[in-house]
Design an enzyme around this catalytic site. Structure first.
Site, PDB file in Angstrom:
ATOM      1  N   GLU A  72      63.969  18.268  -0.208  1.00 31.89           N
ATOM      2  CA  GLU A  72      63.987  18.391  -1.560  1.00 31.89           C
ATOM      3  C   GLU A  72      64.025  19.874  -2.126  1.00 31.89           C
ATOM      4  O   GLU A  72      64.758  20.025  -3.237  1.00 31.89           O
ATOM      5  CB  GLU A  72      62.734  17.632  -1.988  1.00 31.89           C
TER       6      GLU A  72
ATOM      7  N   HIS B 171      67.625  20.951  -2.942  1.00 30.35           N
ATOM      8  CA  HIS B 171      67.978  20.560  -4.032  1.00 30.35           C
ATOM      9  C   HIS B 171      67.519  21.468  -5.110  1.00 30.35           C
ATOM     10  O   HIS B 171      68.237  21.919  -6.031  1.00 30.35           O
ATOM     11  CB  HIS B 171      67.623  18.975  -4.379  1.00 30.35           C
TER      12      HIS B 171
ATOM     13  N   ASP C 115      63.723  13.141  10.669  1.00 29.89           N
ATOM     14  CA  ASP C 115      63.226  14.528  10.582  1.00 29.89           C
ATOM     15  C   ASP C 115      63.164  15.115  11.804  1.00 29.89           C
ATOM     16  O   ASP C 115      63.757  16.362  11.874  1.00 29.89           O
ATOM     17  CB  ASP C 115      61.563  14.696  10.231  1.00 29.89           C
TER      18      ASP C 115
END
Ligand code: ARG
Ligand code: ZN
Ligand code: CA
Length: 233
Positions: free
Chosen positions: A148, A151, A206
């Site tokens: 995130e 982004h 992950d």
């Protein structure tokens, strides 16, 4: 160049019992960010993946915990419409990365705002159980925050969110027409090239992601240059 870039981080834990996410998990999350952005994580290549290891880059972007704010709030899920940010506004988003740690709902691990958006909603939201040691295996090593924040620092998904020719605006990431999940075998080929399934901007587990590329580093760092969307930080 810009040299080391330091990003101070405010964490807002918003849960019925905000102590369910511990200070240790938060400091471990910051450590994961620093190691992921500086190519010191210990996750291994898929067996046989010889070509991408040399592409793992050091971004020289670093994160430090500036404060943790705990809010006991009985809201059961916050969705992806920024309601959690309206309830608990970001603190000095001009200079700080704000991270809301809460229950999003709908199986969503996280969402982010790209640079250049409204300050009142700037930052990233991550699922509380995605922090290191959380219960969202195989998404509990802290890489939802890594993805995130990619982004938040202007990166697109590695497959460009479209068909083979849809670009992620990064030249050294191979073209693909889809996200990958799980822990894909190597090579996984789409659009006539081997997918970089181990890139943080794919959707793999992950434990099976370990890299940004030089091109992604340059795209992230450019927003901190004079005139860039996060130059004030
Ligand atoms: N926005 C994505 C989602 O909610 C995040 C994917 C993160 N991937 C990961 N391995 N942690 O599904
Ligand atoms: Zn994403
Ligand atoms: Ca590309």
């Amino acid at each position: 160049g810009l040299g080391a870039i330091d990003i101070p981080v405010y964490i807002h834990v918003v849960l019925p019992n905000s102590n369910d996410v511990t200070d240790k998990q938060i400091s471990d999350q910051i450590s994961v960010l620093n190691s992921d952005f500086n190519s010191t994580n210990t996750n291994l290549l898929p067996s046989g993946a010889t070509n991408f290891i040399n592409d793992a880059t050091i971004t020289d972007i670093h994160f430090s915990l500036a404060g943790t704010f705990r809010h006991n709030d009985n809201t059961s899920s916050w969705g992806t419409n920024d309601a959690v940010k309206a309830a608990y506004p970001p603190i000095t988003p001009e200079t700080h990365l704000n991270i809301w740690v809460c229950n999003i709902g709908g199986g969503i691990l996280g969402y982010a705002q790209f640079p250049g958006g409204k300050l009142s909603t700037d930052g990233v939201v991550i699922l509380y159980s995605s922090l290191p040691g959380g219960s969202s295996a195989p998404y509990n090593l802290g890489r939802t925050a890594t993805h995130e924040i990619g982004h938040y620092l202007n990166l697109r998904h590695i497959w460009g969110d479209g068909r083979c020719r849809q670009d992620d605006f990064v030249t050294d990431t191979p073209s693909s027409d889809r996200s990958n999940y799980g822990c894909p075998p190597y090579p996984t080929v789409h659009c006539s090239s081997t997918d970089m399934t181990m890139n943080y901007m794919d959707y793999t587990d992950d434990g099976c992601m370990y890299m940004f590329t030089d091109g992604q580093r340059n795209r992230m760092r450019a927003i901190f240059a004079s005139g860039g969307a996060r130059a004030a930080m």
